[in-house]
Design an enzyme around this catalytic site. Structure first.
Site, PDB file in Angstrom:
ATOM      1  N   GLU A  27      -4.586   6.161   8.397  1.00 27.26           N
ATOM      2  CA  GLU A  27      -5.247   7.117   7.479  1.00 27.26           C
ATOM      3  C   GLU A  27      -6.526   7.705   7.988  1.00 27.26           C
ATOM      4  O   GLU A  27      -7.024   7.046   9.085  1.00 27.26           O
ATOM      5  CB  GLU A  27      -5.412   6.585   6.040  1.00 27.26           C
ATOM      6  CG  GLU A  27      -6.284   5.399   5.893  1.00 27.26           C
ATOM      7  CD  GLU A  27      -6.540   4.762   4.526  1.00 27.26           C
ATOM      8  OE1 GLU A  27      -5.567   4.949   3.813  1.00 27.26           O
ATOM      9  OE2 GLU A  27      -7.576   4.324   4.425  1.00 27.26           O
ATOM     10  N   LYS A  35       0.947  -1.161  -0.108  1.00 30.38           N
ATOM     11  CA  LYS A  35      -0.154  -0.074  -0.041  1.00 30.38           C
ATOM     12  C   LYS A  35       0.807   1.325   0.017  1.00 30.38           C
ATOM     13  O   LYS A  35       0.405   2.150  -0.602  1.00 30.38           O
ATOM     14  CB  LYS A  35      -0.874  -0.024   1.259  1.00 30.38           C
ATOM     15  CG  LYS A  35      -2.091  -1.066   1.119  1.00 30.38           C
ATOM     16  CD  LYS A  35      -3.157  -0.695   1.812  1.00 30.38           C
ATOM     17  CE  LYS A  35      -4.279  -1.881   1.514  1.00 30.38           C
ATOM     18  NZ  LYS A  35      -3.762  -3.146   2.180  1.00 30.38           N
ATOM     19  N   ARG A  57      -5.247  -8.911  -8.536  1.00 28.51           N
ATOM     20  CA  ARG A  57      -5.848 -10.385  -8.909  1.00 28.51           C
ATOM     21  C   ARG A  57      -7.235 -10.235  -9.233  1.00 28.51           C
ATOM     22  O   ARG A  57      -7.786  -9.015  -9.140  1.00 28.51           O
ATOM     23  CB  ARG A  57      -5.530 -11.002  -7.687  1.00 28.51           C
ATOM     24  CG  ARG A  57      -6.125 -10.259  -6.212  1.00 28.51           C
ATOM     25  CD  ARG A  57      -6.433 -11.089  -4.975  1.00 28.51           C
ATOM     26  NE  ARG A  57      -6.547  -9.903  -3.942  1.00 28.51           N
ATOM     27  CZ  ARG A  57      -7.928  -9.645  -3.749  1.00 28.51           C
ATOM     28  NH1 ARG A  57      -9.027  -9.912  -4.537  1.00 28.51           N
ATOM     29  NH2 ARG A  57      -8.029  -8.925  -2.557  1.00 28.51           N
TER      30      ARG A  57
END
Lengths: 494, 166, 494, 166
Positions: C200, C116, C292
């Site tokens: 975050e 990330k 994916r």
């Protein structure tokens, strides 16, 4: 506004109608015979009324019993499905007199188009071409010898009120004519309460192509394109597809236009199907119009992204069709296999018995319309169709591969079914190439039967050996031992 | 335990070598199989890492086994029957020649022959009505109608004898 | 040309991949643990190899065992599905070194976007907006107090290598910060072998919107539109739909363009998903990219009439995507309900046990992707998702009605499932109106639980009474008597 | 035979009047039902022409019954238990207050308390890991940890007692 619909039918079509009703917030009333106490249409409906013994003339065809259920249940509309009372004008008139909505064709249209003789007259008046033959029913078998001679053998003997292969016979020579007419007439009398038959020319490599139409009370008549229904056994369809691999855009347009011309001519309302025969030279003839929902309607639904039963109900309620002719742009390719309780290896003999196990088909692009549930007894009283398996894919090649995949996965244990024979048909070069006609299945059947069982694999042999060993009282544990429990405990659950 | 399995014209002999682990022998070759019952009539078999998902059904003295490729319809003979067949004795399970049986429960709606009639193979014998279809039953052989066990309007169970030809 | 694919996965996604392989004529190799001997992926594959004990680190995550099955089986490609090894760069590199095709993202893209922190860096470099927070993983929990303070509580602690809610914690106040970071870090370590976490901003009424993309070796990058995934419990999606009832064409276009920008930036190949958070003011932020196939991919397939697994396989084989961006015109509306073995009435606690009975969903517009079979034991070792139920209809209203119909018909008996809670969500005014965000389910859950069981009907009471009566040894015949046999015989079969 | 059925806070008494035909009485009203078993756990009931398609499941001493509208989760008391409850005795099936049980098989990966700790309602007690999720178990009440039955790393079966609070 329709609030409660009685479905005067059974099996997969009753289930299919109930499902759309549920999605529209309409209550459903099922009727059932002795044999159908646990049929899915009984399980899935809001209400269920027993209407008599198993033979259909003592239950599903018993108009008085159904009228009394309409009254008791407070249903404000009736959907007849196909078969049974779907083309019974007296029934339709009676309920409408009582203020009940009939989710079917107008009785005048059923009268005109349901009767093949007057239907042929309408076609003639509207310049829609007809197969050479007697347009009037046969009064005296002796009268037809000359007509048969002039058309040329082989000819077809067909029931005036018929459909689905009942009351139909091919006659190859003059010597069989009298007997065939008698047989067809007797069968037609029992199946449709109308023993009249007529004769027509038997075509070369004919294709059975039909056009789905919808007509509403606002003057709209829409064609939803064709269905190719030429894979048949004993005059009964077994596999259908759309689009047809045989016809081209021009022919498609001609057939659609003719179908709409006929729908207009008989002031049609609701869902209907106009059937054509198309010979090897792409010369086409009007065959008949079915003034009801058709078994194979799902393939049309899938490529067009619509729900024909929803449209039927809305049309009966006075609403317009939810789309226009310009919206009809079929996408991709759909194939339907009818799963019959029939032994495809043994001349499609019906097979009965309990559904003892069932592994359902599923996954992307698969639609299954089942009329049975595991545990249910399949009886000899009704049509042997258990379910309709429909697949959709982007193109014909992929749709065939998908049908093949699905047929190889699903299992119905109990009655012998048409799954293996459908698998063989789908994989045969005639079907794969798209070059087939209504005679194809009969011609390739011996080859298909030969293909079905070629070897006894060690897996098959060992399973039989194991079952026999157990039958002798020697028990081998068959169930999976819960190894995960022990190993899981040992290793922790990480 | 040895069984002879026959499908159409193809026969094999299969021998149980061990029941746990499950080992069988076909044509001098041994196979060890992992057989698991999944539910009432569904089985998973793994043989040399080939996976087989089978349905098993016994009906009318035949075994129907479906895998993802084939439908097998197997007739079984046990050791005694194998020995008997070596000496030319037929399996006792076969129908007697000349007996006409109902292949499905139904109603005899029409008889085309009477006792004593001389018939040829293919001659229509009667109409057996079931599942809304009229099924014409035809003579499997040339012969003379010996005995008729039904009259028009009789209902018959599956397997009931309808008439005899000799 | 790929000829044989090893599917390094289990459950519904392994089955789903096997199905497309079969339709493409590609052989399939399944791997299974002790617990999965009769899982459908084992039953439906051509070959099946046992790879160890039930815990996934002893089987599905055991790279060496899977490598040896690749060798023994002669598979020439590997499809990892989602989860397990799907984002394992070492595994992907190893098999590719051995000449095996990896049906997944390029390892560089997995490295960049799967992590990330670097993903956020790519977004930043490409002017794709980011949620305020730490872009680097947390080295020392103490360092983040100041950052958390400047962003403002509540904040989210998230795993660097994570997904699916694992290793994620909301922190409402400074006092919980240290403990939450530790917990998330520990969970992440176990789930992804990477214990790093970051923080975050936690947004107001956020929507979880994701864009499905496809990229091929011919330089094509295509967006297949969005999926609305805001119905979540414990950070796990439960119901998804497309199109989103929340976003408009302009936002749709912006998100698609950003997704493609990121795909190009990381030289993406295959199927991928770019996730965004969109707040109540329609301000949007890049969340992460999943390199994916995604659980909820079927809704995108249905509205676009495509098969994403087929595209994945073809892309891995060097072929171009089978359509262009202009061909992507989504039709109608699709909704997916995830059927979990979880008790929705009891805080989504997992439930285990044997599937003792199953009445499958079917009929028009229904797609079921099952990972179980009747008779199978559901174990605590794996993700509790049993199946994905997807419906399609012309518009959102009809799709909701259809989902409602299907959920009310289908039955899974054994483990407690999310079917009842899905039914309640679908019928709740928040879902019906289309006004919901990722906090909605948590907020309405008490109301849903209250709604689920309001009364004890006579039918429920009588069934319990009957079962209890039988438990006392008083046997009442439960099976249907074959009344049709006797009545049928009496009345003839007409 | 009389049973008291309880669902959440709602209870009814139901009495069996006749087993064939099957007649029950609820609140002085009698109902005759047509109950048919379809397969292992599926039933069809018809009551006054209303059709009910039910699944029945017994799990953890509760009965789960689904029809097309509701999922019912029913707790049963028999006649003896009804009488006892009239005199104020609690059902013997209820968990003892203060016992913390494993709600699912799993692994105790972390303990946050030790015997003797004084805790308030909501205080984290331990982590039970199952199906790849860490489930935090919190104190259902204020109290003192009396006894802990597990250590970190122990795996537990569903229903196992983890600790006691008093």
């Amino acid at each position: 506004m329709i609030k409660k619909i009685l479905i005067a039918n059974r099996g997969e079509i009753a289930v299919r109608i109930i499902r759309t009703c549920k999605e529209m917030g309409i209550k459903t009333v099922a009727v059932y015979s002795d044999a159908d106490r646990i049929s899915p249409h009984v399980l899935l409906a809001d209400e269920a009324y027993h209407i008599g013994k198993s033979p259909s003339n003592k239950s599903y065809l018993d108009v008085n019993k159904i009228l009394s259920v309409i009254k008791i249940s407070g249903a404000d509309a009736v959907h007849p499905g196909y078969g049974f009372l779907s083309e019974n004008v007296e029934f339709a008139k009676t309920i409408q007199k009582r203020g009940i909505i009939w989710i079917g064709a107008p009785t005048e249209a059923i009268n005109t188009m349901g009767n093949k003789v007057s239907a042929r007259q309408v076609a003639k008046n509207n310049s829609v071409s007809l197969i050479p033959g007697t347009i009037e029913p046969i009064q005296n078998p002796k009268d037809v010898f000359q007509i048969a001679e002039s058309i040329g053998y082989p000819i077809l003997v067909k029931a005036v009120g018929g459909g689905g292969g009942k009351g139909m016979r091919i006659v190859y020579s003059e010597s069989d004519l009298t007997q065939s007419i008698e047989r067809a007439s007797s069968e037609a009398g029992k199946a449709f309460s109308d023993s009249r038959v007529y004769i027509e020319k038997y075509l070369e490599d004919p294709h059975h192509i039909e056009i789905q139409i919808l007509s509403d009370t606002h003057g709209n008549h829409i064609s939803l394109g064709e269905r190719e229904c030429s894979i048949q056994r004993r005059f009964q369809k077994i596999i259908e597809e759309t689009p047809s691999p045989f016809i081209d855009d021009l022919l498609r347009k001609e057939l659609s236009e003719s179908a709409i011309k006929l729908a207009k001519a008989c002031n049609y309302l609701g869902a209907g199907t106009v059937e054509f025969l198309v010979d090897k030279y792409k010369k086409w003839y009007f065959l008949e119009m079915n003034t009801r929902l058709q078994v194979e309607h799902p393939i049309t639904e899938i490529v067009n992204g619509i729900d024909l039963v929803r449209e039927q109900i809305n049309i009966a309620d006075g609403k317009p069709i939810s789309f226009t002719q310009n919206d009809v742009i079929p996408q991709g390719h759909a194939i339907e296999c009818r799963i019959y309780a029939e032994d495809g290896l043994n001349n499609f003999q019906p097979s009965i018995g309990k559904i003892v196990d069932y592994y359902p088909p599923s996954g992307p692009g698969v639609r299954m319309d089942e009329g049975f549930i595991k545990g249910q007894e399949i009886t000899p009283f009704y049509d042997p169709m258990l379910a309709k398996l429909v697949v959709w894919s982007n193109n014909r090649k992929e749709a065939i591969s998908k049908m093949n995949r699905v047929l190889s996965e699903m299992k119905i244990v109990g009655p012998i079914t048409s799954i293996p024979i459908c698998r063989e048909i789908i994989n045969h070069s005639s079907f794969n190439s798209g070059i087939y006609c209504t005679h194809t299945l009969e011609a390739i059947l011996p080859e298909l039967v030969e293909n079905i069982s070629k070897e006894i694999t060690p897996s098959v042999a060992s399973l039989i050996l194991k079952k026999q060993y157990q039958n002798q009282g020697k028990i081998i544990s068959e169930e999976l031992s819960s190894t995960w429990l022990t190993s899981g405990r040992k290793d922790g659950l990480e | 335990m040895i069984l002879r399995l026959t499908q159409q014209n193809h026969s094999i002999d299969v021998e149980l070598i061990s029941s746990s682990p499950f080992i069988i022998k076909i044509k001098e070759k041994e196979y060890q199989l992992d057989i698991i019952k999944i539910s009432d009539n569904l089985y998973s078999l793994i043989l040399n890492n080939q996976s087989w998902f089978l349905s098993y059904n016994e009906k009318d003295n035949k075994r129907f086994i479906s895998d993802s490729k084939y439908e097998s319809i197997i007739h079984i003979q046990n050791e005694l029957e194998i020995v008997l067949s070596k000496f030319g004795f037929a399996s006792t399970e076969d129908d007697k020649i000349g007996e006409i049986h109902a292949s499905i429960p139904g109603l005899i709606t029409k008889l085309f022959v009477k006792a004593g009639d001389k018939i040829t193979k293919g001659h229509p014998l009667c109409i057996l009505e079931a599942m809304k279809m009229e099924n014409e039953i035809n003579a499997p052989m040339d012969g003379v109608i010996k005995l008729i066990h039904v009259i028009e309007g009789n209902s018959v169970e599956k397997g009931n004898i309808i008439m005899e030809i000799e």
